[in-house]
Design an enzyme around this catalytic site. Structure first.
Site: not given
Length: 268
Positions: A169, A211
Site C-alpha cells: 500500500h 505492517h
C-alpha cells in the site's frame, strides 16, 4: 424451603460463575487484539557482547521498530485505544488496494477520448503492474511475518498477503502520488490532496497493525523510486500502435505462408 447456608452457597457460586465468565471474555478479547497473530512468533532480539557491533545495532533497531509499531497500532481491533476509528482507517486502507486502482485505470484507458489521456493511463497501468511484481518479489525473498490483524475483516481474507516487508500500500501510494504530481495535477490544492492521501494510506497500515514501521518506510522509498523507472521506460501511444501493428503483420505473414504451403502441397 432452602436454608440460609444453601442460599449463601448459591450466591457464592453465582458470583464465582460471573467472575469466571468475565475473566474468560477479557482473556478472549485481549487474545483477539494481541499484537502477534496466532501463526507468527515473537522476534528474538536478545544480544550478546560477543556478537559483532553490526548485529547488535541491527537487533537494537529492530527492537525499536517493533516497539514503535506496537505503539502505533491503536486501531488494530475494536477494543483498541482508537478502535472507534477503525472503520475510517479501513476505508482509507481500501483506497490503496491494487484491484480498484487497476480496474479504474483500465476503464479510463478504454474510455479515454484523447491520445494523451490514453497514453497516461497506459503507463499508469504498467506502473501498477510493475509495482505489484516488485513488491511480491521482495516479499517472497524477505519473508517477514506480519504483525497481528483483525481476522474478522472480510476484505482482509482476500487482500491481505502473508508477508509484511515491504508495504504494498505504501509503495503504491508513493508511486501513484508521484505519478499524479508529474502527469495530472497542476494546482497547489490538488497537490496537497494527493500527498495527504498517500500519507494517510501509509499511516493506516500502522494504525491497523498491518505492517511494521520499517515496512512502510521501505515501501514509500520503493514506490518513489519506481516512478523514476516508469519515466525512463515511458511507452508512447504511437510506439504501442507500431508494436501491435508489427505483431499483427507477423501473424498475417505467418498465416499467409502457411496457406501458401498448403496450396503447393495440393498442387503437388
Amino acid at each position: 424451603m432452602s436454608s440460609p447456608g444453601s442460599r449463601r452457597n448459591s450466591c457464592r457460586a453465582a458470583v464465582c460463575g460471573s467472575r469466571a465468565s468475565s475473566e474468560y471474555h477479557n482473556r478472549r478479547r485481549s487474545s483477539s487484539c494481541s499484537y502477534f497473530s496466532s501463526g507468527a512468533q515473537p522476534e528474538d532480539f536478545s544480544v550478546s557482547l560477543s556478537q559483532p557491533i553490526f548485529t547488535i545495532t541491527l537487533r537494537f533497531l529492530l527492537a525499536i521498530d517493533l516497539w514503535l509499531s506496537k505503539r502505533l497500532g491503536v486501531c488494530a481491533c475494536e477494543e483498541s485505544a482508537w478502535g472507534s476509528l477503525r472503520p475510517l482507517a479501513r476505508l482509507v486502507e481500501f483506497s490503496g488496494h491494487s484491484f480498484p486502482w487497476l480496474i479504474g485505470t483500465v476503464y479510463t484507458l478504454l474510455r479515454g477520448e484523447s491520445v494523451e489521456e490514453r497514453e497516461i493511463m497506459l503507463n499508469l497501468a504498467l506502473a501498477l503492474v510493475l509495482d505489484m511484481l516488485l513488491v511480491r518479489l521482495v516479499k517472497t525473498v524477505v519473508r517477514r511475518r506480519r504483525p497481528s490483524q483483525n481476522r474478522s475483516d472480510i476484505l482482509s481474507a482476500f487482500f491481505v498477503e502473508r508477508y509484511s516487508f515491504p508495504s504494498g500500500h505504501a509503495s503504491r501510494a508513493a508511486m501513484c502520488a508521484r505519478f499524479f504530481l508529474a502527469q495530472l495535477v497542476d494546482t497547489a490544492s490538488m497537490r496537497v490532496l494527493v500527498v495527504g492521501w498517500a500519507a494517510l494510506v501509509s499511516l493506516s497500515r500502522l494504525l491497523l497493525a498491518r505492517h511494521y514501521v520499517t515496512d512502510v518506510g521501505f515501501g514509500l522509498a520503493m514506490g518513489y523510486c519506481q516512478y523514476s523507472l516508469v519515466e525512463r521506460l515511458w511507452v508512447t501511444w504511437d510506439c504501442l500502435q507500431d508494436l501491435l501493428f508489427l505483431r499483427l503483420r507477423e501473424r498475417l505473414n505467418w498465416a499467409y505462408s502457411g496457406l501458401w504451403m498448403v496450396d503447393w502441397k495440393h498442387l503437388g
